[in-house]
Design a protein around this motif. Structure first.
Motif, PDB file in Angstrom:
ATOM      1  N   LEU A 118      46.876 -19.481 -70.664  1.00 34.36           N
ATOM      2  CA  LEU A 118      47.744 -19.496 -69.499  1.00 34.36           C
ATOM      3  C   LEU A 118      46.871 -19.487 -68.261  1.00 34.36           C
ATOM      4  O   LEU A 118      45.741 -18.986 -68.285  1.00 34.36           O
ATOM      5  N   ARG A 119      47.435 -20.020 -67.158  1.00 31.35           N
ATOM      6  CA  ARG A 119      46.732 -19.987 -65.888  1.00 31.35           C
ATOM      7  C   ARG A 119      47.643 -19.380 -64.839  1.00 31.35           C
ATOM      8  O   ARG A 119      48.731 -19.890 -64.587  1.00 31.35           O
ATOM      9  N   LEU A 120      47.180 -18.283 -64.246  1.00 30.88           N
ATOM     10  CA  LEU A 120      47.920 -17.631 -63.178  1.00 30.88           C
ATOM     11  C   LEU A 120      47.394 -18.085 -61.823  1.00 30.88           C
ATOM     12  O   LEU A 120      46.201 -18.339 -61.668  1.00 30.88           O
ATOM     13  N   SER A 121      48.316 -18.179 -60.863  1.00 32.06           N
ATOM     14  CA  SER A 121      47.948 -18.514 -59.493  1.00 32.06           C
ATOM     15  C   SER A 121      48.550 -17.490 -58.541  1.00 32.06           C
ATOM     16  O   SER A 121      49.614 -16.936 -58.816  1.00 32.06           O
ATOM     17  N   CYS A 122      47.871 -17.270 -57.439  1.00 33.07           N
ATOM     18  CA  CYS A 122      48.372 -16.348 -56.416  1.00 33.07           C
ATOM     19  C   CYS A 122      47.967 -16.896 -55.052  1.00 33.07           C
ATOM     20  O   CYS A 122      46.777 -17.020 -54.767  1.00 33.07           O
ATOM     21  N   ALA A 123      48.964 -17.232 -54.246  1.00 36.47           N
ATOM     22  CA  ALA A 123      48.712 -17.792 -52.921  1.00 36.47           C
ATOM     23  C   ALA A 123      49.061 -16.762 -51.855  1.00 36.47           C
ATOM     24  O   ALA A 123      50.153 -16.188 -51.882  1.00 36.47           O
ATOM     25  N   ALA A 124      48.136 -16.559 -50.935  1.00 35.89           N
ATOM     26  CA  ALA A 124      48.349 -15.618 -49.832  1.00 35.89           C
ATOM     27  C   ALA A 124      48.710 -16.377 -48.559  1.00 35.89           C
ATOM     28  O   ALA A 124      48.137 -17.431 -48.276  1.00 35.89           O
ATOM     29  N   SER A 125      49.642 -15.817 -47.811  1.00 35.27           N
ATOM     30  CA  SER A 125      50.040 -16.442 -46.550  1.00 35.27           C
ATOM     31  C   SER A 125      50.417 -15.357 -45.561  1.00 35.27           C
ATOM     32  O   SER A 125      50.635 -14.202 -45.933  1.00 35.27           O
ATOM     33  N   GLY A 126      50.481 -15.750 -44.292  1.00 35.64           N
ATOM     34  CA  GLY A 126      50.867 -14.794 -43.259  1.00 35.64           C
ATOM     35  C   GLY A 126      49.753 -14.579 -42.270  1.00 35.64           C
ATOM     36  O   GLY A 126      48.985 -15.480 -41.947  1.00 35.64           O
ATOM     37  N   SER A 127      49.657 -13.351 -41.782  1.00 35.32           N
ATOM     38  CA  SER A 127      48.706 -13.004 -40.739  1.00 35.32           C
ATOM     39  C   SER A 127      47.333 -12.714 -41.339  1.00 35.32           C
ATOM     40  O   SER A 127      46.975 -11.579 -41.596  1.00 35.32           O
TER      41      SER A 127
ATOM     42  N   VAL B 125      43.977 -17.609 -55.362  1.00 36.27           N
ATOM     43  CA  VAL B 125      43.130 -17.145 -56.453  1.00 36.27           C
ATOM     44  C   VAL B 125      43.798 -17.520 -57.766  1.00 36.27           C
ATOM     45  O   VAL B 125      45.023 -17.515 -57.877  1.00 36.27           O
ATOM     46  N   TYR B 126      42.965 -17.854 -58.739  1.00 35.75           N
ATOM     47  CA  TYR B 126      43.448 -18.276 -60.054  1.00 35.75           C
ATOM     48  C   TYR B 126      42.856 -17.378 -61.138  1.00 35.75           C
ATOM     49  O   TYR B 126      41.764 -16.828 -60.978  1.00 35.75           O
ATOM     50  N   LEU B 127      43.567 -17.287 -62.242  1.00 33.82           N
ATOM     51  CA  LEU B 127      43.044 -16.599 -63.413  1.00 33.82           C
ATOM     52  C   LEU B 127      43.334 -17.482 -64.625  1.00 33.82           C
ATOM     53  O   LEU B 127      44.489 -17.613 -65.027  1.00 33.82           O
ATOM     54  N   GLN B 128      42.296 -18.096 -65.147  1.00 29.88           N
ATOM     55  CA  GLN B 128      42.422 -18.887 -66.371  1.00 29.88           C
ATOM     56  C   GLN B 128      42.220 -17.951 -67.551  1.00 29.88           C
ATOM     57  O   GLN B 128      41.163 -17.319 -67.661  1.00 29.88           O
ATOM     58  N   MET B 129      43.218 -17.870 -68.400  1.00 27.55           N
ATOM     59  CA  MET B 129      43.191 -16.952 -69.523  1.00 27.55           C
ATOM     60  C   MET B 129      43.200 -17.757 -70.823  1.00 27.55           C
ATOM     61  O   MET B 129      44.178 -18.447 -71.111  1.00 27.55           O
ATOM     62  N   ASP B 130      42.111 -17.681 -71.551  1.00 26.05           N
ATOM     63  CA  ASP B 130      41.975 -18.393 -72.825  1.00 26.05           C
ATOM     64  C   ASP B 130      41.854 -17.392 -73.969  1.00 26.05           C
ATOM     65  O   ASP B 130      41.565 -16.213 -73.756  1.00 26.05           O
ATOM     66  N   SER B 131      42.052 -17.890 -75.182  1.00 19.46           N
ATOM     67  CA  SER B 131      41.948 -17.046 -76.378  1.00 19.46           C
ATOM     68  C   SER B 131      42.750 -15.766 -76.215  1.00 19.46           C
ATOM     69  O   SER B 131      42.263 -14.662 -76.493  1.00 19.46           O
TER      70      SER B 131
ATOM     71  N   GLN C 223      51.677  -9.171 -41.366  1.00 18.47           N
ATOM     72  CA  GLN C 223      52.164  -9.126 -42.736  1.00 18.47           C
ATOM     73  C   GLN C 223      51.509 -10.231 -43.553  1.00 18.47           C
ATOM     74  O   GLN C 223      51.395 -11.363 -43.099  1.00 18.47           O
ATOM     75  N   VAL C 224      51.060  -9.855 -44.742  1.00 17.19           N
ATOM     76  CA  VAL C 224      50.480 -10.821 -45.674  1.00 17.19           C
ATOM     77  C   VAL C 224      51.350 -10.848 -46.915  1.00 17.19           C
ATOM     78  O   VAL C 224      51.648  -9.808 -47.504  1.00 17.19           O
ATOM     79  N   HIS C 225      51.753 -12.043 -47.302  1.00 10.36           N
ATOM     80  CA  HIS C 225      52.653 -12.227 -48.435  1.00 10.36           C
ATOM     81  C   HIS C 225      51.928 -12.946 -49.555  1.00 10.36           C
ATOM     82  O   HIS C 225      51.217 -13.927 -49.307  1.00 10.36           O
ATOM     83  N   LEU C 226      52.111 -12.443 -50.785  1.00 13.16           N
ATOM     84  CA  LEU C 226      51.484 -13.057 -51.950  1.00 13.16           C
ATOM     85  C   LEU C 226      52.555 -13.605 -52.882  1.00 13.16           C
ATOM     86  O   LEU C 226      53.540 -12.914 -53.172  1.00 13.16           O
ATOM     87  N   VAL C 227      52.344 -14.815 -53.361  1.00 10.50           N
ATOM     88  CA  VAL C 227      53.266 -15.431 -54.316  1.00 10.50           C
ATOM     89  C   VAL C 227      52.499 -15.785 -55.578  1.00 10.50           C
ATOM     90  O   VAL C 227      51.543 -16.577 -55.530  1.00 10.50           O
ATOM     91  N   GLU C 228      52.913 -15.175 -56.675  1.00 11.99           N
ATOM     92  CA  GLU C 228      52.264 -15.396 -57.966  1.00 11.99           C
ATOM     93  C   GLU C 228      53.078 -16.383 -58.800  1.00 11.99           C
ATOM     94  O   GLU C 228      54.295 -16.461 -58.683  1.00 11.99           O
ATOM     95  N   SER C 229      52.380 -17.067 -59.687  1.00 13.22           N
ATOM     96  CA  SER C 229      53.055 -17.959 -60.622  1.00 13.22           C
ATOM     97  C   SER C 229      52.187 -18.149 -61.850  1.00 13.22           C
ATOM     98  O   SER C 229      50.986 -17.827 -61.825  1.00 13.22           O
ATOM     99  N   GLY C 230      52.793 -18.631 -62.926  1.00 14.08           N
ATOM    100  CA  GLY C 230      52.032 -19.011 -64.097  1.00 14.08           C
ATOM    101  C   GLY C 230      52.177 -18.128 -65.317  1.00 14.08           C
ATOM    102  O   GLY C 230      51.626 -18.438 -66.368  1.00 14.08           O
ATOM    103  N   GLY C 231      52.888 -17.035 -65.203  1.00 16.65           N
ATOM    104  CA  GLY C 231      53.064 -16.179 -66.367  1.00 16.65           C
ATOM    105  C   GLY C 231      53.994 -16.816 -67.384  1.00 16.65           C
ATOM    106  O   GLY C 231      54.570 -17.875 -67.159  1.00 16.65           O
ATOM    107  N   GLY C 232      54.138 -16.156 -68.546  1.00 14.32           N
ATOM    108  CA  GLY C 232      55.036 -16.682 -69.558  1.00 14.32           C
ATOM    109  C   GLY C 232      54.726 -16.137 -70.929  1.00 14.32           C
ATOM    110  O   GLY C 232      53.997 -15.147 -71.079  1.00 14.32           O
ATOM    111  N   LEU C 233      55.296 -16.796 -71.928  1.00 16.88           N
ATOM    112  CA  LEU C 233      55.128 -16.411 -73.330  1.00 16.88           C
ATOM    113  C   LEU C 233      54.214 -17.422 -74.010  1.00 16.88           C
ATOM    114  O   LEU C 233      54.420 -18.636 -73.889  1.00 16.88           O
ATOM    115  N   VAL C 234      53.227 -16.926 -74.730  1.00 15.73           N
ATOM    116  CA  VAL C 234      52.287 -17.795 -75.426  1.00 15.73           C
ATOM    117  C   VAL C 234      51.887 -17.149 -76.740  1.00 15.73           C
ATOM    118  O   VAL C 234      51.914 -15.914 -76.867  1.00 15.73           O
ATOM    119  N   GLN C 235      51.540 -17.968 -77.705  1.00 15.10           N
ATOM    120  CA  GLN C 235      51.071 -17.434 -78.982  1.00 15.10           C
ATOM    121  C   GLN C 235      49.614 -16.997 -78.872  1.00 15.10           C
ATOM    122  O   GLN C 235      48.856 -17.498 -78.021  1.00 15.10           O
TER     123      GLN C 235
END
Length: 123
Positions: A18-27, A78-84, A1-13
């Motif tokens: 925003l910067r999203l992150s996703c960490a994978a763990s497990g087998s 993995v990261y996603l830097q989102m500008d503009s 089993q591989v588990h992914l945990v995302e973070s970094g979302g939200g509300l922005v003008q």
């Protein structure tokens, strides 16, 4: 089993970042491809960006030049830097990871998805 945990979302003008992150763990034996997809209400899920184990990237035309995908192989993250950011970027963003898991003396492919994180861009 591989588990992914995302973070970094939200509300922005609009115009913000925003910067999203996703960490994978497990087998995990190895990770080949890491990517971000998004799905807006009433629309199909679409590829935003992906990156190979060697660092090759590709982006959707709509985000080219504004978003940057990167990965930390040591952290299986993995990261996603989102500008503009634009209101049209509003969607639920999903992380996707493809790789190999150990299975006895063999390896089997896994294709895992994160739970999704909401990104809302106000005008």
């Amino acid at each position: 089993q591989v588990h992914l945990v995302e973070s970094g979302g939200g509300l922005v003008q609009a115009g913000g970042s925003l910067r999203l992150s996703c960490a994978a763990s497990g087998s995990i034996f190895s990770i080949n491809l890491m990517g971000w997809y998004r799905q807006a209400p009433g629309k199909q899920r679409e590829l935003v960006a992906r990156i190979t184990s060697g660092g090759t990237t590709n982006y959707a035309d709509s985000v080219q030049g504004r978003f940057t995908i990167s990965r930390d192989n040591a952290k299986n993250t993995v990261y996603l830097q989102m500008d503009s950011l634009k209101p049209g970027d509003t969607a639920v963003y999903y992380c996707n990871v493809v790789g190999l898991s150990p299975s006895g003396s063999y390896r089997r492919t896994f294709d895992s998805w994160g739970q999704g994180t909401q990104v809302t861009v106000s005008s």
